[in-house]
Every structure is written in structure tokens, then in C-alpha cells.
Design an enzyme around this catalytic site. Structure first.
Site, PDB file in Angstrom:
ATOM      1  N   LEU A   1       0.828  -1.229   0.000  1.00 18.79           N
ATOM      2  CA  LEU A   1       0.000   0.000   0.000  1.00 18.79           C
ATOM      3  C   LEU A   1       0.850   1.262   0.000  1.00 18.79           C
ATOM      4  O   LEU A   1       0.330   2.374   0.011  1.00 18.79           O
ATOM      5  CB  LEU A   1      -0.929   0.008   1.232  1.00 18.79           C
TER       6      LEU A   1
ATOM      7  N   GLN B   1       4.054   3.972  -1.439  1.00 17.54           N
ATOM      8  CA  GLN B   1       4.159   4.760  -2.675  1.00 17.54           C
ATOM      9  C   GLN B   1       4.584   3.889  -3.860  1.00 17.54           C
ATOM     10  O   GLN B   1       4.015   3.973  -4.943  1.00 17.54           O
ATOM     11  CB  GLN B   1       5.193   5.888  -2.477  1.00 17.54           C
TER      12      GLN B   1
ATOM     13  N   ILE C   1       0.292  -4.109   6.283  1.00 17.57           N
ATOM     14  CA  ILE C   1      -0.077  -4.253   7.695  1.00 17.57           C
ATOM     15  C   ILE C   1      -1.555  -3.937   7.915  1.00 17.57           C
ATOM     16  O   ILE C   1      -2.177  -4.403   8.871  1.00 17.57           O
ATOM     17  CB  ILE C   1       0.828  -3.349   8.573  1.00 17.57           C
TER      18      ILE C   1
ATOM     19  N   TYR D   1      18.333   5.515   8.372  1.00 18.79           N
ATOM     20  CA  TYR D   1      17.767   4.947   7.138  1.00 18.79           C
ATOM     21  C   TYR D   1      18.888   4.478   6.219  1.00 18.79           C
ATOM     22  O   TYR D   1      18.870   3.352   5.720  1.00 18.79           O
ATOM     23  CB  TYR D   1      16.926   6.016   6.443  1.00 18.79           C
TER      24      TYR D   1
ATOM     25  N   LYS E   1      20.020   0.813   4.938  1.00 12.68           N
ATOM     26  CA  LYS E   1      20.050   0.481   3.509  1.00 12.68           C
ATOM     27  C   LYS E   1      21.386  -0.143   3.108  1.00 12.68           C
ATOM     28  O   LYS E   1      21.442  -1.078   2.314  1.00 12.68           O
ATOM     29  CB  LYS E   1      19.751   1.723   2.655  1.00 12.68           C
TER      30      LYS E   1
HETATM   31  C1  VAH Z   1      13.168   8.923   1.353  1.00  7.89           C
HETATM   32  N1  VAH Z   1      11.803   8.667  -0.648  1.00  7.89           N
HETATM   33  O1  VAH Z   1      13.087  10.146   1.154  1.00  7.89           O
HETATM   34  C2  VAH Z   1      12.828   8.015   0.170  1.00  7.89           C
HETATM   35  C3  VAH Z   1      14.055   7.769  -0.683  1.00  7.89           C
HETATM   36  C4  VAH Z   1      16.020   8.816  -1.861  1.00  7.89           C
HETATM   37  C5  VAH Z   1      14.855   9.052  -0.950  1.00  7.89           C
HETATM   38  O2  VAH Z   1      14.871   6.782  -0.158  1.00  7.89           O
HETATM   39  O3  VAH Z   1      13.480   8.418   2.423  1.00  7.89           O
END
Ligand code: VAH
Length: 313
Positions: free
Chosen positions: A10, A12, A35, A141, A145
């Protein structure tokens, strides 16, 4: 690739990738999971299962029930939200990924999960960022990754799981607004241009980031999944991008359709710091050479389509 399951369907990317896969492989051969359930989210006859990605046993049960051969793992927390909740972000982005990789290993599934330009950091070359280079991200983040790229490579070399990934730039789309990303301004600006003929950007002028229109992201994902495994060298994960823009260049493109559009700035220090730690423009040569990555939308073509699709209401 015959029976495909998506986690985070669901979101983007998931909302558009699910529809594209249904169209190409048949609605019955695509199992969307997320979820929460969203009535009618994927049209008549869609196959949907509610799944919290932290429940590895339920994921295994669903994969067995539907005889899945390909897992597309999209469930994750994006950069800006992750920076507000780093421990929860690590748990979802890494333990959720591990649950998914373990099921792919046990059930011999092909596996895709996105990485991001966020996997690079301030010590990475900012322009024409190479496919193989320094990756010392400073956001949780980005740390998750890089770890996910390495974990996916490990599952390929150690267990033979056919893992593949793309380092997505900021993605622009109109079907499902993004949630909690640093690049979200590049989506919101189109909605506000249509609604108010103005936008206040949370990223500063001159903050260049890689971006791509969602149709090109969907096309790249499907091309990569359909590529011969033996052709893939940099499988986890390929640099992909279609353009490098800052808020002002997006505004200039919008003014070709809405001349009176006004752009102002109210910089969010958290998202500005994240954006400044990322490259300005990455080099997608490996993706072009190894699986034929070929984006179709530049900034002006994307702007024309976004403004047409984003309805005033
Ligand atoms: C974010 N849209 O802003 C994601 C993406 C490169 C940005 O990983 O976290």
C-alpha cells in the site's frame, strides 16, 4: 517469475508496482500484503493478505499458501520518519528484511528489495557517484540500507538466494502520496501548484538530489526482475536515476505551465541535513549496461504529466 508477493504493497512504490504486475502477470498471480487492509485498493479480484512484516511465520504461511516464487520486499520506514524513531526504524528495516530473506531462502524465491541514494553519505563523491564507492551514511535509514545491501549479497553468496535491488532516488508519483521521506517535497510541490499556485519547500534552494518519475521506477524494477541472473554483477544494488533537481529547477519546470507559481522556503533542519549528506547525482551506468535501465521521463515530461494527473481537489 509466476507467483509474486509484495510486502508494503500500500506504499508509494507498492501501490503502483502491484497494479503493473497484475497487468503483466495476471491479477491471480500477484499477492499484495500490507499491515492494514484497504478495501478495493487493487481492484476487482485482487489477492490481498494482511501481514505485519515482523511476523515471519505468517509471511511463510502466506508464501506456502499461494505457492509464491518471487518476493518483492517494500515494507520499510523512510528516512525522515526513521530519524525520529531510529530504534523502531532499525527493527522494521532490518528484522523485517531478515524475516523476508529467510522465507525466500526456505521457499527458494527470487527476491527484490529497494535500496536508496540514502545508502551514501557525506564522504561519498557527490557528482557522478560511482556504482562501487564509499558508503558511510549518517542517517539511520542510510545505515539500514547499506546493511540491507550487504545482507542481500550475503544471502546470494551463502545460500544462493537470487537477490536483486535498486538504489532508488526520490520517486515522484500521484497515486499514493509518499510518507515520511526527505524527497517528499518533489511530490507535494505539484499538488500545491495545482491547489494554491504556490509551495513552501522544506529543503533549501540549491539542494540537488536525484529523482525519478514512478513509471521509470516501475519499469526498472520489472526489467531487473526479468533479467538473466548470470548477467547481474552489481545485483545489490544498482544506482538508478533520471534527473538531478533542486526545488528551484522543479519550480521553473512548473512555471512553464503555471507562470504565476511562487516558491518559498521554510527549511526543516532534519531533512535538510539528511539531503545534504546524500549525493547530488549518481552514475547509473552499471544498471544501463547490466539490465538495460532506460528512463523515459526527464523533468519537463514528468512535470507535464504530474500536473495533468494531479486533480485540483
Ligand atoms: C526517502 N523517498 O526520502 C525516500 C528515498 C532517496 C529518498 O529513499 O526516504
Amino acid at each position: 517469475m509466476k507467483k509474486i508477493l509484495l510486502t508494503g504493497a500500500l506504499g508509494q512504490i507498492g501501490s503502483e508496482l502491484t497494479a503493473a504486475l497484475q497487468q503483466k502477470y495476471g491479477t491471480d498471480n500477484v499477492v499484495a500484503t500490507d499491515i492494514r487492509y484497504s478495501e478495493g485498493a487493487f481492484g476487482e479480484g485482487a489477492v490481498f493478505e494482511t501481514l505485519d512484516i515482523m511476523d515471519g511465520q505468517k509471511l511463510l504461511d502466506i508464501v506456502k499458501k499461494h505457492k509464491i516464487d518471487t518476493i518483492i520486499h517494500l515494507a520499510a520506514m523512510l528516512s525522515a520518519n526513521a530519524e525520529k524513531h531510529p530504534q523502531r526504524a532499525w527493527d522494521i528495516n532490518m528484522n523485517g528484511l531478515m524475516n523476508s530473506l529467510e522465507v525466500a531462502r526456505e521457499e527458494n524465491c527470487k527476491f527484490f528489495t529497494p535500496s536508496s541514494i540514502g545508502a551514501f553519505g557525506p564522504s561519498t563523491i557527490k557528482n557522478n557517484t560511482p556504482q562501487v564507492t564509499v558508503q558511510r551514511p549518517t542517517s539511520i535509514y542510510g545505515v539500514s540500507k547499506v546493511a540491507s545491501e550487504l545482507l542481500c549479497d550475503y544471502y546470494f553468496t551463502k545460500f544462493g538466494v537470487d537477490t536483486r535491488g535498486l538504489r532508488f532516488p526520490g520517486l515522484i508519483s500521484y497515486l499514493t502520496p509518499p510518507g515520511g521521506g526527505t524527497t517528499d517535497y518533489a511530490v507535494d510541490i505539484y499538488y500545491q501548484a495545482v491547489k494554491k499556485k504556490s509551495y513552501t519547500s522544506f529543503l533549501d534552494r540549491g539542494t540537488y538530489l536525484d529523482m525519478m518519475y514512478m513509471p521509470d521506477a516501475i519499469g526498472a524494477t520489472m526489467r531487473l526482475l526479468e533479467a538473466e541472473s548470470g548477467d547481474l554483477i552489481h545485483r545489490n544494488a544498482y544506482n538508478v536515476t533520471a534527473m538531478s533537481v533542486d526545488p528551484e529547477s522543479v519550480a521553473s519546470s512548473i512555471r512553464k505551465h503555471i507562470p504565476e507559481f511562487e516558491l518559498s522556503y521554510d527549511v526543516d533542519p532534519i531533512r535538510q541535513a539528511i539531503a545534504e549528506s546524500w549525493p547530488d547525482h549518481i552514475d547509473p551506468t552499471a544498471a544501463k549496461e547490466e539490465f538495460g535501465f532506460n528512463p523515459q521521463y526527464d523533468l519537463d515530461r514528468m512535470t507535464a504529466d504530474m500536473l495533468k494527473q494531479v486533480k485540483p481537489n
